[in-house]
Design an enzyme around this catalytic site. Structure first.
Site, PDB file in Angstrom:
ATOM      1  N   CYS A 116     -34.126  -3.287  16.051  1.00  0.00           N
ATOM      2  CA  CYS A 116     -35.767  -3.550  16.092  1.00  0.00           C
ATOM      3  C   CYS A 116     -36.217  -3.790  17.524  1.00  0.00           C
ATOM      4  O   CYS A 116     -37.419  -3.651  17.509  1.00  0.00           O
ATOM      5  CB  CYS A 116     -35.973  -4.868  15.265  1.00  0.00           C
ATOM      6  N   HIS A 256     -43.158  -7.203  17.402  1.00  0.00           N
ATOM      7  CA  HIS A 256     -42.520  -6.509  16.351  1.00  0.00           C
ATOM      8  C   HIS A 256     -42.779  -7.261  15.069  1.00  0.00           C
ATOM      9  O   HIS A 256     -42.872  -8.507  14.774  1.00  0.00           O
ATOM     10  CB  HIS A 256     -40.925  -6.676  16.628  1.00  0.00           C
ATOM     11  N   ASN A 286     -40.967  -4.813   7.695  1.00  0.00           N
ATOM     12  CA  ASN A 286     -40.513  -4.651   8.932  1.00  0.00           C
ATOM     13  C   ASN A 286     -39.859  -3.287   8.899  1.00  0.00           C
ATOM     14  O   ASN A 286     -38.899  -2.913   8.383  1.00  0.00           O
ATOM     15  CB  ASN A 286     -39.180  -5.769   8.869  1.00  0.00           C
TER      16      ASN A 286
HETATM   17  O1  UT7 Z   1     -36.028  -7.437  12.793  1.00  0.00           O
HETATM   18  C1  UT7 Z   1     -35.241  -8.584  12.427  1.00  0.00           C
HETATM   19  C2  UT7 Z   1     -35.012  -8.750  11.071  1.00  0.00           C
HETATM   20  N1  UT7 Z   1     -34.690 -10.206  10.653  1.00  0.00           N
HETATM   21  C3  UT7 Z   1     -35.877 -11.423  10.477  1.00  0.00           C
HETATM   22  O2  UT7 Z   1     -36.972 -11.239  11.095  1.00  0.00           O
HETATM   23  C4  UT7 Z   1     -35.521 -12.230   9.687  1.00  0.00           C
HETATM   24  C5  UT7 Z   1     -35.857 -13.511  10.170  1.00  0.00           C
HETATM   25  N2  UT7 Z   1     -35.664 -14.427   9.106  1.00  0.00           N
HETATM   26  C6  UT7 Z   1     -36.493 -14.663   8.276  1.00  0.00           C
HETATM   27  O3  UT7 Z   1     -37.825 -14.008   8.546  1.00  0.00           O
HETATM   28  C7  UT7 Z   1     -36.575 -15.808   7.375  1.00  0.00           C
HETATM   29  O4  UT7 Z   1     -35.356 -16.294   7.612  1.00  0.00           O
HETATM   30  C8  UT7 Z   1     -36.416 -15.197   5.892  1.00  0.00           C
HETATM   31  C9  UT7 Z   1     -37.778 -14.617   5.402  1.00  0.00           C
HETATM   32  C10 UT7 Z   1     -35.476 -13.989   5.621  1.00  0.00           C
HETATM   33  C11 UT7 Z   1     -35.936 -16.362   5.058  1.00  0.00           C
HETATM   34  O5  UT7 Z   1     -36.899 -17.230   4.942  1.00  0.00           O
HETATM   35  P1  UT7 Z   1     -36.428 -18.788   4.993  1.00  0.00           P
HETATM   36  O6  UT7 Z   1     -37.473 -19.579   4.925  1.00  0.00           O
HETATM   37  O7  UT7 Z   1     -35.508 -18.925   6.360  1.00  0.00           O
HETATM   38  O8  UT7 Z   1     -35.749 -19.136   3.732  1.00  0.00           O
HETATM   39  P2  UT7 Z   1     -33.932 -19.348   3.531  1.00  0.00           P
HETATM   40  O9  UT7 Z   1     -33.235 -18.148   3.963  1.00  0.00           O
HETATM   41  O10 UT7 Z   1     -33.741 -20.557   4.307  1.00  0.00           O
HETATM   42  O11 UT7 Z   1     -34.020 -19.561   1.930  1.00  0.00           O
HETATM   43  C12 UT7 Z   1     -34.966 -20.508   1.208  1.00  0.00           C
HETATM   44  C13 UT7 Z   1     -34.667 -20.338  -0.249  1.00  0.00           C
HETATM   45  C14 UT7 Z   1     -33.192 -19.979  -0.665  1.00  0.00           C
HETATM   46  O12 UT7 Z   1     -33.092 -20.834  -2.020  1.00  0.00           O
HETATM   47  P3  UT7 Z   1     -32.393 -22.107  -2.111  1.00  0.00           P
HETATM   48  O13 UT7 Z   1     -31.050 -22.001  -1.402  1.00  0.00           O
HETATM   49  O14 UT7 Z   1     -33.251 -23.097  -1.099  1.00  0.00           O
HETATM   50  O15 UT7 Z   1     -32.226 -22.472  -3.581  1.00  0.00           O
HETATM   51  C15 UT7 Z   1     -33.029 -18.550  -0.986  1.00  0.00           C
HETATM   52  O16 UT7 Z   1     -32.164 -18.213  -1.803  1.00  0.00           O
HETATM   53  O17 UT7 Z   1     -35.476 -19.011  -0.879  1.00  0.00           O
HETATM   54  C16 UT7 Z   1     -34.463 -18.126  -1.466  1.00  0.00           C
HETATM   55  N3  UT7 Z   1     -34.818 -16.612  -1.145  1.00  0.00           N
HETATM   56  C17 UT7 Z   1     -35.750 -16.470  -2.076  1.00  0.00           C
HETATM   57  N4  UT7 Z   1     -36.380 -16.691  -2.990  1.00  0.00           N
HETATM   58  C18 UT7 Z   1     -37.205 -15.782  -3.693  1.00  0.00           C
HETATM   59  C19 UT7 Z   1     -34.295 -16.052  -0.214  1.00  0.00           C
HETATM   60  N5  UT7 Z   1     -34.979 -14.552  -0.435  1.00  0.00           N
HETATM   61  C20 UT7 Z   1     -35.672 -14.955  -1.455  1.00  0.00           C
HETATM   62  C21 UT7 Z   1     -36.446 -13.995  -2.093  1.00  0.00           C
HETATM   63  N6  UT7 Z   1     -37.420 -14.333  -3.265  1.00  0.00           N
HETATM   64  N7  UT7 Z   1     -36.739 -12.586  -1.708  1.00  0.00           N
END
Ligand code: UT7
Length: 331
Positions: A116, A256, A286
């Protein structure tokens, strides 16, 4: 005394697939919701390339539009750099395929992979190539079709990405215009945080690899998020300092487009109001190396970039990698 020559962007273009995949479409296939995706990321929809379209097709489309906008022809191009993590094939380079497609027969061509951060890496390297006088017309392209590397059953990654390409034409311009500074960085110890583990020499494709989907994106999202919120602001400030420009003089901040919360954190670090921050991730998700050049194009096309404006482009990505450049808009 003649003024110093720098490398300036004099044309931008995009190659964006038409097919739109909305959060509501994803709701029908996955245990996810529009509300979750919008509040956690800011993304509402993304574009998906049709099966017959490869990265070089989008890249060539972007390149031709950028050349037209720059008033240049393909035979004037002497170097093509394609930043991509999703090449058409392992080799030859996608840049060579683009060279053939657009008929840039006098151009050297190679790919650069900083995922990225790729466009910012390529822009800074290309700027050196122009500033030294080694090259006079460089096509810098960021192009990715991430949809082909996603596990469409993994809701934590597949909702984030989209496909696209953006291109910029770099030529010598007189000071005070052009690319003023750049800062690039990497931390390879962070490679496991975000990767496609298989499909290279470490884990060649086998039926087992395919069954386990190890040829798709694996991400430790929360850790990548923490890294991103710090590095985006940090590296932007470093590049501004190198250029001798205070953050309050930034006309447009083009980060980005991965997550609105990461973008807001970076803007806060620079003390920039969101009116001076370009955001289009709600429409594209993204798009990896393409996100910054697509944003540059839309900012230019929408009249948000005027000659003389101070622009910061900043990215982060797998590697881990990061980079920022400060430009004084040249056209
Ligand atoms: O170019 C580089 C690319 N990468 C990035 O930019 C990623 C950087 N990271 C992020 O943007 C965030 O970490 C995410 C958007 C990927 C995730 O957000 P978060 O607030 O960090 O959520 P999390 O991973 O802590 O997950 C929270 C909850 C989990 O459930 P539990 O364990 O709390 O029950 C996940 O299983 O959200 C759940 N979850 C979803 N729920 C509905 C994860 N993905 C989804 C989804 N829909 N698509």
């Amino acid at each position: 005394m003649p003024s110093k020559m720098r490398a300036g962007i004099v044309g931008v273009g995009v190659g964006i697939p038409e097919q739109v995949l909305t959060n509501h479409d994803l709701e029908r296939r996955l245990d996810t919701s529009d509300e979750w995706i919008v509040t956690r990321t800011g993304i509402r929809e993304r574009r998906i390339a049709p099966p017959h379209v490869a990265t070089s097709d989008l890249a060539a489309q972007a390149a031709m539009q950028a050349l037209r906008n720059a008033g240049k022809t393909p035979d004037e191009v002497d170097l093509i750099m394609v930043a991509t993590a999703t090449p058409d094939m392992p080799w030859p380079a996608t840049a060579c395929l683009v060279q053939a497609k657009i008929g840039a027969s006098h151009a050297a061509a190679f790919d650069l992979n900083a995922v990225c951060s790729g466009f910012v890496y390529a822009l800074w390297v290309a700027a050196q190539a122009v500033e030294t006088g080694a090259y006079r017309c460089v096509l810098v392209i960021g192009a990715d079709i991430l949809s082909r590397q996603l596990n469409w059953e993994d809701r934590s990654t597949c909702v984030l990405f989209g496909d696209g390409a953006g291109a910029a034409v770099l030529v010598p311009v007189e000071e005070p215009y052009g690319v003023l500074s750049g800062v690039l960085g990497a931390d390879g110890t962070g490679a496991p945080l975000l990767q496609v583990p298989a499909g290279g020499t470490r884990e060649p494709i086998t039926p087992e690899v395919l069954a386990q989907k190890r040829h798709t994106v694996y991400m430790r999202g929360r850790e990548v998020f923490k890294f991103a919120v710090t590095i985006m602001g940090e590296v932007s400030l470093q590049a501004l300092e190198k250029a001798g420009i205070p953050p309050e003089e930034v006309s447009l901040f083009i980060p980005h487009q991965a997550n609105i919360r990461i973008i807001q954190a970076a803007a806060e670090r620079l003390n920039l109001p969101m009116e001076r921050v370009f955001v289009n991730l709600e429409r594209y998700g993204n798009t990896s190396a393409a996100s910054i050049p697509i944003a540059l194009y839309e900012a230019w096309e929408g009249g948000r970039l005027r000659k003389g404006d101070v622009v910061v482009v900043v990215g982060f990505g797998a590697g881990l990698t990061w980079g920022a450049c400060v430009l004084r808009w040249a056209y």
